[in-house]
Design an enzyme around this catalytic site. Structure first.
Site, PDB file in Angstrom:
ATOM      1  CD  GLU A 167      -2.814  -1.104  -0.083  1.00  0.00           C
ATOM      2  OE1 GLU A 167      -3.004  -0.040  -0.701  1.00  0.00           O
ATOM      3  OE2 GLU A 167      -3.274  -2.191  -0.475  1.00  0.00           O
ATOM      4  CG  HIS A 222      -0.732   1.606  -4.455  1.00  0.00           C
ATOM      5  ND1 HIS A 222      -0.674   1.318  -5.801  1.00  0.00           N
ATOM      6  CD2 HIS A 222      -1.324   0.531  -3.876  1.00  0.00           C
ATOM      7  CE1 HIS A 222      -1.211   0.142  -6.039  1.00  0.00           C
ATOM      8  NE2 HIS A 222      -1.612  -0.371  -4.880  1.00  0.00           N
TER       9      HIS A 222
END
Length: 596
Positions: free
Chosen positions: A403, A406
């Site tokens: 995550e 990103h």
């Protein structure tokens, strides 16, 4: 919002990317959900196909012989020479100087109004020569009037209704006007503003036609102390928690992890990130003096019991800070649009640490919302119900690293706007980078093992991807041509991640492995080389890159940093999976340049 067992895991975006015919890379079809999770309608977001060129050792630009030419002036002059666009209708919206290259990011204007999807980037080596160009500039012969026929209030009402969110005037940037390049070659004038639904975790930049009131497009944004945590090199809690002493990097985090330049905290709050449940006040307070965070995790108990919740918040805080520190060492710094509350006067926009929200409502997912430089990143980590008791995604490190990545790739592609991984193919590349970054943190020796994402939360050795990432084509058969059959970002991401797995294996096989890669990026070992090229390639590639453009950015990054020493290693690895010299339009090519 729960995605059930559909495996829409680790998405930077809440909506599902759908395809148009043959999914041309300039489109991303955003499926907009209502609160009941019933698909309501689609928005076809159009992005002009970018021109992307790389120039090896570098070429001169029109101002090369001019003493004192600025980075911005040089970039604009070169763009004019390549595109014919007048320098008077461009604006350098961001630039920065890296360790081996300098970068400028340019927006095209028409009659004083920016064209939101007409952007360019120019990279220079330290000799001042151009090494890469990306441009989605367009012709402006068919443009709408710059005087709106629809009021901003009407536009906001339309977008709020269609996107099931709100424009929060007190906390969001003021609306602006922008042009949008359309598929038919025209320019539509649009009211442009943010719409957010904090419950459904959606966050859009909306473009509403200022003459017709139609919602034309969206950008979807949806990566001295002691911590008992899972070391960054471990994937899951079954490998064992450790008491980790003073892990902060003094170069990347000069005021430590618990000071944000205004206050010092004894909780899971600091300059790079904060970890909490539901609301910011629900952080974990130190268990002992001098920033001691030791909370034993009990896997036999529900994740929500106090000690397990505290263990999760501490692990999430630890991992996000480690990712901040090692990515800083490799180039994701203040000027490169990183996440920090205080930027220490070193450039970029501050006030944007990563907020890690653990045990978020819903099940079986994880999300990262990347917004432009200067606005916080938001990581949402869920519980998983494949076992009893449930398992906490905050206790599987590959989820957190995925995550967080990103945030890195969305910020560094396109100059901090977080709007340049919006097409289906570019979104797939984003998923692949995130998987590969998680793998990079967990390979611990020169022996390259196959890699699986998500084994702990799913209670499955197969994880949540179609195949393990592997150099063995029998174990993982994905090739460049596989992309032609795929219409979902995570599936496309598997192709890219497996290519990068092969690149990583080749570099480590050629140069060996460093155990100090997290804190000392100056070595010549293969895992260090890999991460330098990973980070260096991001600002070289164009807005909304394709597989071919992303590959070319890696090749160019190697020329710039290592004088092309790894050229054949890279080409051989990419070509082994169909992304060879002549690969195009999802047709495999296994050839490499002469001499490789």
């Amino acid at each position: 919002m729960s995605c059930g067992h559909i495996f829409l895991i680790f998405s930077a975006f809440l909506s599902v990317g759908r395809t148009l015919a043959n999914h041309p890379s300039q489109y991303r079809r955003h499926e907009i959900y209502s609160r009941s999770d019933t698909p309501a309608f689609y928005v076809d977001a159009y992005h002009p196909t970018p021109l992307h060129e790389t120039y090896g050792l570098g070429i001169d630009h029109p101002l090369s012989k001019r003493t004192g030419a600025t980075l911005a002036d040089s970039a604009v002059a070169f763009l004019r020479s390549k595109t014919g666009i007048d320098v008077n209708v461009t604006h350098v919206h961001a630039s920065y100087e890296g360790s081996h290259s300098d970068y400028a990011y340019v927006t095209q204007y028409h009659e004083g109004v920016p064209i939101a999807n007409a952007v360019a980037n120019v990279a220079f080596n330290k000799a001042g020569q151009v090494i890469a160009l990306g441009s989605s500039f367009v012709q402006t012969t068919n443009a709408a009037s710059t005087v709106p026929s629809v009021t901003i209030a009407e536009a906001i009402t339309t977008a709020e209704s269609m996107l099931d969110g709100t424009y929060d005037e007190a906390h969001l940037p003021a609306p602006t006007l922008s042009f949008l390049a359309r598929p038919d070659g025209s320019l539509a004038l649009a009211h442009t503003f943010y719409v957010r639904n904090a419950t459904a975790l959606t966050w859009y930049e909306a473009f509403v036609d200022a003459h017709t009131g139609e919602l034309l497009s969206v950008n979807n944004f949806v990566a001295e102390a002691v911590y008992r945590a899972l070391p960054i090199t471990e994937q899951v809690l079954t490998q064992g928690f450790e008491d980790i002493v003073d892990p902060q990097d003094p170069i990347a985090s000069p005021i430590g992890w618990h000071n944000d330049g205004r206050s010092t905290y004894n909780t899971t709050v600091g300059n790079n990130g904060m970890s909490f449940k539901t609301i910011q006040a629900n952080t974990t307070v130190e268990s002992g003096p001098n920033l001691t965070f030791i909370f034993p995790q009990n896997p036999a108990l529900d994740p929500t019991v106090q000690t397990n919740l505290d263990a999760a918040r501490v692990n999430g805080f630890y991992i996000v800070n480690v990712v901040h520190d090692y990515s800083y060492r490799y180039g994701f710094t203040e000027t490169a649009f990183n996440f920090q509350w205080d930027n220490f006067g070193l450039g970029g926009s501050g006030n944007d640490r990563v907020e890690v929200i653990v045990q978020y409502q819903g099940l079986n997912n994880a999300l990262f919302t990347t917004l432009p430089d200067g606005i916080n990143g938001f990581m949402y980590l869920f519980l998983w119900d494949y076992t009893n008791p449930e398992r906490d995604g905050t206790l599987e490190n590959d989820i957190i690293v995925h995550e967080n990545t990103h945030g890195i790739t969305n910020r560094m592609t396109g100059g901090g706007t977080a709007t340049c991984l919006q097409t289906l193919e570019a979104g797939g590349l984003g998923e692949g980078w995130s998987d590969m970054m998680a793998e990079w943190t967990e390979q611990t020796s020169a022996v390259i093992t196959d890699y699986v994402i998500g084994p702990y939360v799913t209670n499955s050795t197969a994880g949540i991807r179609t195949y393990p990432y592997s150099t063995n084509a029998t174990i993982n058969p994905l090739k460049y041509s596989s992309v032609a059959t795929l219409n979902e970002v995570h599936k496309i991401g598997e192709v890219w991640a497996n290519m990068l797995h092969n690149v990583y294996a080749a570099l480590v096989g050629a140069h060996g492995f460093s155990q100090e890669a997290f804190t000392n990026p100056s070595g010549s070992e293969g895992n260090i080389v890999f991460l330098h090229l990973f980070i260096d390639a991001l600002p070289i590639q164009p807005c909304n890159p394709t597989f071919v453009a992303a590959r070319n950015a890696w090749i160019q990054a190697d020329v710039t940093r290592y004088d092309g020493a790894n050229k054949c290693i890279l080409w051989d690895a990419f070509a082994s999976r169909g992304l060879g010299l002549n690969a195009a339009n999802y047709t495999d090519d296994f050839t490499v340049p002469t001499g490789c």
